[in-house]
Enzyme design. Structure first.
Site, PDB file in Angstrom:
ATOM      1  N   SER A   1     -45.673 -63.070  -0.825  1.00 39.73           N
ATOM      2  CA  SER A   1     -44.119 -62.990  -0.588  1.00 39.73           C
ATOM      3  C   SER A   1     -43.422 -64.521  -0.105  1.00 39.73           C
ATOM      4  CB  SER A   1     -43.861 -61.972   0.607  1.00 39.73           C
ATOM      5  OG  SER A   1     -42.439 -62.278   1.285  1.00 39.73           O
TER       6      SER A   1
ATOM      7  N   TYR B   1     -37.412 -64.417  -2.713  1.00 36.93           N
ATOM      8  CA  TYR B   1     -36.169 -63.966  -2.083  1.00 36.93           C
ATOM      9  C   TYR B   1     -35.424 -65.493  -2.370  1.00 36.93           C
ATOM     10  CZ  TYR B   1     -37.486 -59.752  -0.027  1.00 36.93           C
ATOM     11  OH  TYR B   1     -38.004 -58.355   0.059  1.00 36.93           O
TER      12      TYR B   1
ATOM     13  N   THR C   1     -37.273 -60.551  -6.570  1.00 38.04           N
ATOM     14  CA  THR C   1     -36.891 -59.037  -6.217  1.00 38.04           C
ATOM     15  C   THR C   1     -35.492 -59.172  -6.174  1.00 38.04           C
ATOM     16  OG1 THR C   1     -39.067 -59.346  -4.759  1.00 38.04           O
ATOM     17  CG2 THR C   1     -37.202 -57.748  -4.032  1.00 38.04           C
TER      18      THR C   1
ATOM     19  N   ARG D   1     -31.800 -49.951   8.258  1.00 39.84           N
ATOM     20  CA  ARG D   1     -33.241 -50.017   8.674  1.00 39.84           C
ATOM     21  C   ARG D   1     -33.377 -49.852  10.369  1.00 39.84           C
ATOM     22  NH1 ARG D   1     -36.630 -54.132   5.911  1.00 39.84           N
ATOM     23  NH2 ARG D   1     -36.265 -53.944   3.842  1.00 39.84           N
TER      24      ARG D   1
ATOM     25  N   LYS E   1     -38.613 -57.402  -9.824  1.00 35.83           N
ATOM     26  CA  LYS E   1     -39.003 -56.259  -9.053  1.00 35.83           C
ATOM     27  C   LYS E   1     -37.806 -55.699  -8.497  1.00 35.83           C
ATOM     28  CE  LYS E   1     -41.953 -55.355  -4.973  1.00 35.83           C
ATOM     29  NZ  LYS E   1     -41.084 -55.084  -3.868  1.00 35.83           N
TER      30      LYS E   1
ATOM     31  N   HIS F   1     -38.768 -50.380  -3.487  1.00 38.13           N
ATOM     32  CA  HIS F   1     -39.130 -51.175  -2.278  1.00 38.13           C
ATOM     33  C   HIS F   1     -39.887 -50.361  -1.197  1.00 38.13           C
ATOM     34  CE1 HIS F   1     -37.643 -55.639  -1.087  1.00 38.13           C
ATOM     35  NE2 HIS F   1     -38.630 -55.065  -0.217  1.00 38.13           N
TER      36      HIS F   1
ATOM     37  N   GLY G   1     -45.398 -45.613  -3.212  1.00 42.69           N
ATOM     38  CA  GLY G   1     -46.156 -44.159  -2.759  1.00 42.69           C
ATOM     39  C   GLY G   1     -47.220 -44.226  -3.305  1.00 42.69           C
ATOM     40  N   ILE G   2     -48.178 -45.270  -4.110  1.00 39.75           N
ATOM     41  CA  ILE G   2     -49.424 -45.178  -4.714  1.00 39.75           C
ATOM     42  C   ILE G   2     -50.218 -44.968  -3.395  1.00 39.75           C
ATOM     43  CG2 ILE G   2     -51.227 -46.171  -5.868  1.00 39.75           C
ATOM     44  CD1 ILE G   2     -48.831 -45.492  -7.662  1.00 39.75           C
TER      45      ILE G   2
HETATM   46  C1  LIG Z   1     -43.813 -54.435   5.836  1.00 39.67           C
HETATM   47  C2  LIG Z   1     -43.251 -54.551   4.315  1.00 39.67           C
HETATM   48  C3  LIG Z   1     -42.693 -55.839   4.013  1.00 39.67           C
HETATM   49  C4  LIG Z   1     -42.441 -55.977   2.700  1.00 39.67           C
HETATM   50  N1  LIG Z   1     -41.829 -57.154   2.140  1.00 39.67           N
HETATM   51  C5  LIG Z   1     -41.574 -57.308   1.102  1.00 39.67           C
HETATM   52  C6  LIG Z   1     -41.377 -58.709   0.580  1.00 39.67           C
HETATM   53  O1  LIG Z   1     -41.290 -59.499   1.181  1.00 39.67           O
HETATM   54  N2  LIG Z   1     -40.823 -58.571  -0.781  1.00 39.67           N
HETATM   55  C7  LIG Z   1     -40.744 -57.753  -1.547  1.00 39.67           C
HETATM   56  O2  LIG Z   1     -40.423 -58.077  -2.839  1.00 39.67           O
HETATM   57  N3  LIG Z   1     -41.106 -56.560  -1.393  1.00 39.67           N
HETATM   58  C8  LIG Z   1     -41.349 -56.316   0.250  1.00 39.67           C
HETATM   59  N4  LIG Z   1     -41.767 -55.012   0.403  1.00 39.67           N
HETATM   60  C9  LIG Z   1     -41.853 -53.857  -0.603  1.00 39.67           C
HETATM   61  C10 LIG Z   1     -43.192 -53.982  -1.219  1.00 39.67           C
HETATM   62  O3  LIG Z   1     -43.549 -54.912  -2.169  1.00 39.67           O
HETATM   63  C11 LIG Z   1     -43.401 -52.807  -2.234  1.00 39.67           C
HETATM   64  O4  LIG Z   1     -42.436 -52.476  -3.057  1.00 39.67           O
HETATM   65  C12 LIG Z   1     -43.417 -51.270  -1.214  1.00 39.67           C
HETATM   66  O5  LIG Z   1     -44.168 -51.714  -0.099  1.00 39.67           O
HETATM   67  C13 LIG Z   1     -44.346 -50.407  -2.116  1.00 39.67           C
HETATM   68  O6  LIG Z   1     -44.344 -49.192  -1.541  1.00 39.67           O
HETATM   69  P1  LIG Z   1     -45.763 -48.594  -0.740  1.00 39.67           P
HETATM   70  O7  LIG Z   1     -45.723 -49.331   0.483  1.00 39.67           O
HETATM   71  O8  LIG Z   1     -45.673 -47.191  -0.421  1.00 39.67           O
HETATM   72  O9  LIG Z   1     -46.853 -49.046  -1.573  1.00 39.67           O
HETATM   73  C14 LIG Z   1     -42.417 -54.726   1.709  1.00 39.67           C
HETATM   74  C15 LIG Z   1     -42.827 -53.600   2.044  1.00 39.67           C
HETATM   75  C16 LIG Z   1     -43.367 -53.384   3.479  1.00 39.67           C
HETATM   76  C17 LIG Z   1     -43.780 -52.039   3.824  1.00 39.67           C
END
Ligand SMILES: Cc1cc2nc3c(=O)[nH]c(=O)nc-3n(C[C@H](O)[C@H](O)[C@H](O)COP(=O)(O)O)c2cc1C
Length: 376
Positions: free
Chosen positions: A137, A160, A186, A195, A251, A275, A308-309
Site C-alpha cells: 500500500s 493512492y 486504487t 467510516r 482496483k 474495498h 469477503g474471501i
Molecule cells: C485495514 C484495511 C486497510 C486497507 N487499506 C487499503 C489501502 O491502503 N489501499 C487499498 O487499495 N485498499 C485498502 N484496503 C482494502 C483492501 O485492499 C481489500 O480491498 C479488502 O480488504 C478486501 O476485503 P477483505 O478484507 O474482506 O479480504 C484496506 C482494507 C483494510 C481492511
C-alpha cells in the site's frame, strides 16, 4: 499413496499442518491450533488493541456491503463431481505474463504497524514464504524500498495519488525503481463514505509513520485525505504511462461500464473490489458484481477479485465466476497480528489447501477446468 500434487513442494495440507506450532502462545493456551481464517479473526479480536481491531475489522456506515460480501459467497452452492482422478491438483495460474503457483495474492492494506511491530516487513516475508505476490500500500508504515529489500516474491505497488501531480509522479517512480512489478491504482475512494466505527476510535489510534508519503499521523487522520482522492480521471492513465512502464491494474471496479472503460484505456488488469465494504455502503457484494464484468471483459485482461474471501470454496467460486485470482485483505492482517510472518504464511497456506481440496471435490484438476459449471 497417490501423489497429490504436481509441484515439488510438499502438499499444501502437509505444509499447513507443519505450521501449526505458530500459535504456541495464543490466548487460548498452547494447545489451540488455528485451522481456518475465522480462527485467526477470533484470535486477532482477542489480542489486538481496541483501536487496532476497530480500524482493521470495520467497514463503512452500517456495514451492509461488508456483510453481503461474505453472505453472497456463502449463498452460492457448489456442484460436486465424483469418481474422477483427482490425485493431482494443479493450482498454477498465469497472471500478467508470470506463472504463479496459486491464485492468492495479498491485498494492499495500510498501517500494518497496528497489527505487528515488524509491520510490512513481516507481511512481505510471510507472503513470500507462501509464494504469494504482495501488493504494498501507499499507506504502508515501511517504505516501498525497504519492503522490496525484504521480498523474495514479486511485489506490486498500490497507488493512492496525491492532489499534487509532482508528488504522485515521484512516488510512482520510486516504486518502479525499487523493483515493483505492477502498479495497482486504487480508484474506488475519491471520497470517504461514513467510516463510523473508525471515527469512534480515531482519537485512540497511535501516530504511525507513512514513509512513502513523508507523513506521520493516525491512519484515519485528515492529513491523509489528500492522498488518493478526488483527482484521478481516465485520461490520467496516459499521463502515468508517459513515465512509468509498469502494467497498470485498476482496483475498485464494480460497474461493467467501468470495466469496459478500463480495457479501452489500456489497463492491464482490474480488481473487482468494494474495498472490503469500506467504501460506499450498499454497493453489491463483489461475487454478485463479478459475472457481468467477466462477460463484458470477455478474457481481454485478467480480473482479480477481493472482499469477503475467507474459505477455499470462496476462491473456487470467484474463479468459477470469471476471476483469475483473488486478494486477501483483513485475514492477512489477522495472521500478521497473531503470528507475524509465520501467521501471514499460515493464512495463505490454509486458504490454498482448502482451495485445492475444493477443486478436487468438484472434479477440477487444473485452474483452466474451473468454469461456471462448478456452481450449482
Ligand atoms: C485495514 C484495511 C486497510 C486497507 N487499506 C487499503 C489501502 O491502503 N489501499 C487499498 O487499495 N485498499 C485498502 N484496503 C482494502 C483492501 O485492499 C481489500 O480491498 C479488502 O480488504 C478486501 O476485503 P477483505 O478484507 O474482506 O479480504 C484496506 C482494507 C483494510 C481492511
Amino acid at each position: 499413496m497417490p501423489k497429490r500434487s504436481t509441484r515439488k513442494e510438499p502438499p499444501a495440507r502437509k505444509r499447513a499442518e507443519a505450521m501449526s506450532g505458530v500459535l504456541g502462545d495464543a490466548p487460548q493456551g498452547p494447545k489451540f491450533v488455528a485451522a481456518c481464517l475465522a480462527d485467526y479473526e477470533m484470535l486477532a479480536k482477542q489480542s489486538f488493541s481496541r483501536p487496532a481491531w476497530e480500524y482493521i475489522n470495520s467497514g463503512s456506515a452500517d456495514e451492509n456491503t461488508m456483510r453481503w460480501n461474505i453472505e453472497a459467497l456463502t449463498r452460492l452452492r457448489l456442484r460436486p463431481n465424483i469418481m474422477i482422478d483427482v490425485s493431482k491438483i494443479d493450482t498454477r495460474v498465469n497472471l500478467l505474463g508470470r506463472e504463479l503457483p496459486h491464485p492468492i495474492l495479498v491485498a494492499p492494506t495500510s498501517s500494518h504497524l497496528l497489527a505487528h511491530p515488524d509491520a510490512e516487513i513481516a507481511t512481505v516475508r510471510g507472503a513470500g514464504a507462501a509464494h504469494a505476490i504482495m501488493i504494498a500500500s501507499t499507506l504502508s508504515n515501511v517504505s516501498v524500498e525497504k519492503i522490496l529489500q525484504a521480498a523474495i516474491q514479486p511485489v506490486w505497488f498500490q497507488l493512492y495519488s496525491d492532489e499534487d501531480r509532482g508528488k504522485t509522479k515521484v512516488l510512482i517512480q520510486r516504486a518502479e525503481a525499487a523493483g515493483c512489478q505492477a502498479l495497482c491504482i486504487t480508484v474506488d475512494l475519491p471520497w470517504i463514505y461514513a467510516r463510523n466505527r473508525e471515527a469512534h476510535i480515531a482519537h485512540e489510534v497511535p501516530q504511525l509513520p507513512f514513509p512513502n508519503i513523508n507523513f506521520t499521523g493516525g491512519p484515519a487522520s485528515t492529513g491523509l485525505k489528500t492522498w488518493g482522492y478526488r483527482n484521478l480521471k481516465w485520461s490520467d492513465l496516459d499521463w502515468v504511462r508517459g513515465f512509468c512502464k509498469l502494467p497498470i491494474v485498476l482496483k475498485g471496479v464494480l460497474n461493467p461500464k467501468d470495466a469496459e472503460l478500463a480495457v479501452q484505456n489500456g489497463a492491464a488488469g482490474i480488481v473487482v473490489s468494494n474495498h472490503g465494504g469500506r467504501g460506499l455502503d450498499t454497493v453489491p457484494a463483489t461475487i454478485d458484481a463479478l459475472p457481468a464484468i467477466a462477460e463484458k471483459i470477455a478474457g481481454r485482461i485478467p480480473i482479480l477479485m477481493d472482499s469477503g474471501i475467507r474459505r477455499g470454496t470462496d476462491v473456487l467460486k470467484a474463479l468459477a465466476s470469471g476471476a483469475t485470482a483473488v486478494l486477501l485483505g483483513r485475514s492477512i492482517l489477522y495472521g500478521l497480528g497473531v503470528g507475524g510472518a509465520e501467521g501471514v504464511k499460515h493464512v495463505i497456506e490454509i486458504l490454498r489447501a482448502e482451495f485445492e481440496a475444493a477443486m478436487a471435490l468438484t472434479g477440477r484438476t487444473s485452474i483452466s477446468a474451473i468454469d461456471r459449471s462448478v456452481l450449482w
